[in-house]
Design an enzyme around this catalytic site. Structure first.
Site, PDB file in Angstrom:
ATOM      1  N   ASP A  82      49.486  29.429  54.446  1.00  0.00           N
ATOM      2  CA  ASP A  82      48.050  29.273  54.492  1.00  0.00           C
ATOM      3  C   ASP A  82      47.229  30.216  53.418  1.00  0.00           C
ATOM      4  O   ASP A  82      47.524  31.173  53.402  1.00  0.00           O
ATOM      5  CB  ASP A  82      47.593  29.825  55.962  1.00  0.00           C
ATOM      6  CG  ASP A  82      46.213  29.152  56.108  1.00  0.00           C
ATOM      7  OD1 ASP A  82      45.712  28.182  55.819  1.00  0.00           O
ATOM      8  OD2 ASP A  82      45.567  30.062  57.109  1.00  0.00           O
ATOM      9  N   HIS A  83      46.408  29.529  52.954  1.00  0.00           N
ATOM     10  CA  HIS A  83      45.694  30.229  51.804  1.00  0.00           C
ATOM     11  C   HIS A  83      46.476  30.775  50.840  1.00  0.00           C
ATOM     12  O   HIS A  83      46.326  32.014  50.641  1.00  0.00           O
ATOM     13  CB  HIS A  83      44.452  31.155  52.312  1.00  0.00           C
ATOM     14  CG  HIS A  83      43.402  30.473  53.155  1.00  0.00           C
ATOM     15  ND1 HIS A  83      42.677  29.743  52.556  1.00  0.00           N
ATOM     16  CD2 HIS A  83      43.620  30.419  54.482  1.00  0.00           C
ATOM     17  CE1 HIS A  83      41.637  29.444  53.762  1.00  0.00           C
ATOM     18  NE2 HIS A  83      42.256  29.822  54.895  1.00  0.00           N
ATOM     19  N   ASP A 104      44.497  26.908  48.104  1.00  0.00           N
ATOM     20  CA  ASP A 104      43.239  27.087  48.406  1.00  0.00           C
ATOM     21  C   ASP A 104      42.479  27.310  46.981  1.00  0.00           C
ATOM     22  O   ASP A 104      42.342  28.384  46.561  1.00  0.00           O
ATOM     23  CB  ASP A 104      42.768  28.201  49.280  1.00  0.00           C
ATOM     24  CG  ASP A 104      41.327  28.448  49.591  1.00  0.00           C
ATOM     25  OD1 ASP A 104      40.587  27.615  48.847  1.00  0.00           O
ATOM     26  OD2 ASP A 104      40.946  29.244  50.550  1.00  0.00           O
ATOM     27  N   HIS A 174      35.537  30.996  59.286  1.00  0.00           N
ATOM     28  CA  HIS A 174      36.682  31.491  59.352  1.00  0.00           C
ATOM     29  C   HIS A 174      36.016  32.733  60.262  1.00  0.00           C
ATOM     30  O   HIS A 174      34.901  33.410  60.183  1.00  0.00           O
ATOM     31  CB  HIS A 174      37.262  32.297  58.368  1.00  0.00           C
ATOM     32  CG  HIS A 174      38.074  31.100  57.382  1.00  0.00           C
ATOM     33  ND1 HIS A 174      37.392  30.677  56.185  1.00  0.00           N
ATOM     34  CD2 HIS A 174      39.163  30.527  57.696  1.00  0.00           C
ATOM     35  CE1 HIS A 174      38.317  29.864  55.927  1.00  0.00           C
ATOM     36  NE2 HIS A 174      39.291  29.817  56.456  1.00  0.00           N
ATOM     37  N   GLY A 203      39.175  27.721  60.585  1.00  0.00           N
ATOM     38  CA  GLY A 203      37.991  28.407  61.437  1.00  0.00           C
ATOM     39  C   GLY A 203      37.913  27.602  62.808  1.00  0.00           C
ATOM     40  O   GLY A 203      36.713  27.481  63.477  1.00  0.00           O
ATOM     41  N   THR A 228      41.348  33.301  65.365  1.00  0.00           N
ATOM     42  CA  THR A 228      40.505  34.307  65.891  1.00  0.00           C
ATOM     43  C   THR A 228      40.560  34.606  67.465  1.00  0.00           C
ATOM     44  O   THR A 228      40.874  35.442  68.090  1.00  0.00           O
ATOM     45  CB  THR A 228      39.154  34.334  65.342  1.00  0.00           C
ATOM     46  OG1 THR A 228      39.079  34.315  64.093  1.00  0.00           O
ATOM     47  CG2 THR A 228      38.329  35.424  66.237  1.00  0.00           C
TER      48      THR A 228
END
Length: 280
Positions: A82-83, A104, A174, A203, A228
């Site tokens: 991820d990213h 990204d 995010h 997010g 989160t």
């Protein structure tokens, strides 16, 4: 072994009208809880190693952990970077056994983002794995502001990069700790009308549950990244476990009590994205 690529799980989701959870990992306990949740729900899961995870544990170790967990269950498990912010980082993830690379380049000028993403997508496809790209910067709660995805740019990006999934910025941010936001459904519809690639929402924790479920069934959004709300569940369970016995110091004993609440939270997140007939 049920190790899968991103396309392996998103293409059926696109055709079937549902989405798959991209669950953000930070350590062994949450990875194990997420895989257990997916197995219990009989749903695929995407294990995601983002920058925070990689700062704590090297990519070669994470690749082995993800693949080991995939061998332990019967549902599809995607090992996803991820990213990733550079070609070299994506290359290392590929060499470490990851089955999906997310580059990204959303902060780059459009042409540069397209060129770099296309290069990584080509590398991924040559190796038989998937590639996710991002067009339109997704900001951070109490941090950098989002720059929304322009539908015409999304169309060009999807066509010229050849990505297997495309992350978009449509009101999502995010690290949002509540679900008071919501996504720009008119912008999503415009992007949907111009592209055929599965869409991704980063997010996802800030998106109301009802909207997640409805968009998963009614649009090309096939992947919601959830981090989160799961970290919050982990933190709450950890505080309770420590407070229950202040004299206890063995972290294995303490963390053992965290996995069940985290698994329950992950099951709920995955279930909300499942095909309508599978939602209890």
């Amino acid at each position: 072994m049920t190790l899968a690529t991103l396309s392996d799980v998103l293409q059926p989701a696109l055709k079937g009208g549902y989405a798959v959870g991209g669950l953000v990992c930070l350590g062994w306990e949450d990875m194990r809880a997420y895989v257990a949740a997916a197995e219990a729900e009989r749903l695929p899961v995407i294990l995601q190693a983002g920058p925070s995870c990689r700062a704590h544990t090297p990519l070669p170790v994470l690749g082995r952990m993800f693949r080991h967990l995939a061998e332990s269950v019967s549902v599809p498990v995607v090992a996803h970077l991820d990213h990733g912010y550079s070609f070299d980082e994506c290359r290392e993830a590929l060499d470490s056994g990851f089955t999906s690379l997310m580059f990204d380049g959303s902060k780059l000028p459009l042409s540069e983002n397209i060129a770099q993403t296309a290069l990584i997508a080509e590398m991924a496809h040559r190796a038989g794995v998937s590639c996710e790209g991002e067009i339109g910067f997704v900001g951070y709660s109490d941090g950098a502001a989002s720059q929304g995805t322009h539908p015409a740019e999304a169309e060009r990006f999807a066509f010229e990069t050849g990505v297997d999934a495309m992350a978009i910025s449509v009101g999502n941010v995010h690290l949002q700790q509540n679900r008071e936001g919501g996504l720009d459904e008119a912008r999503i519809a415009e992007i949907d009308a111009r592209t055929e690639v599965p869409l991704v929402i980063h997010g996802g924790s800030g998106v109301p549950i009802e909207q997640r479920a409805r968009l998963a069934r009614g649009t090309s959004i096939c992947k919601f990244n959830i981090g989160t709300e799961l970290r919050m569940a982990f933190g709450s369970a950890l505080r309770s476990a420590v407070a229950a016995d202040p004299d206890r110091f063995d972290r294995v004993q303490i963390l053992r009590e965290v996995e069940a609440p985290l698994e329950a939270a992950a099951r709920s997140a995955l279930r909300a994205l499942a095909p309508e007939k599978e939602i209890a």
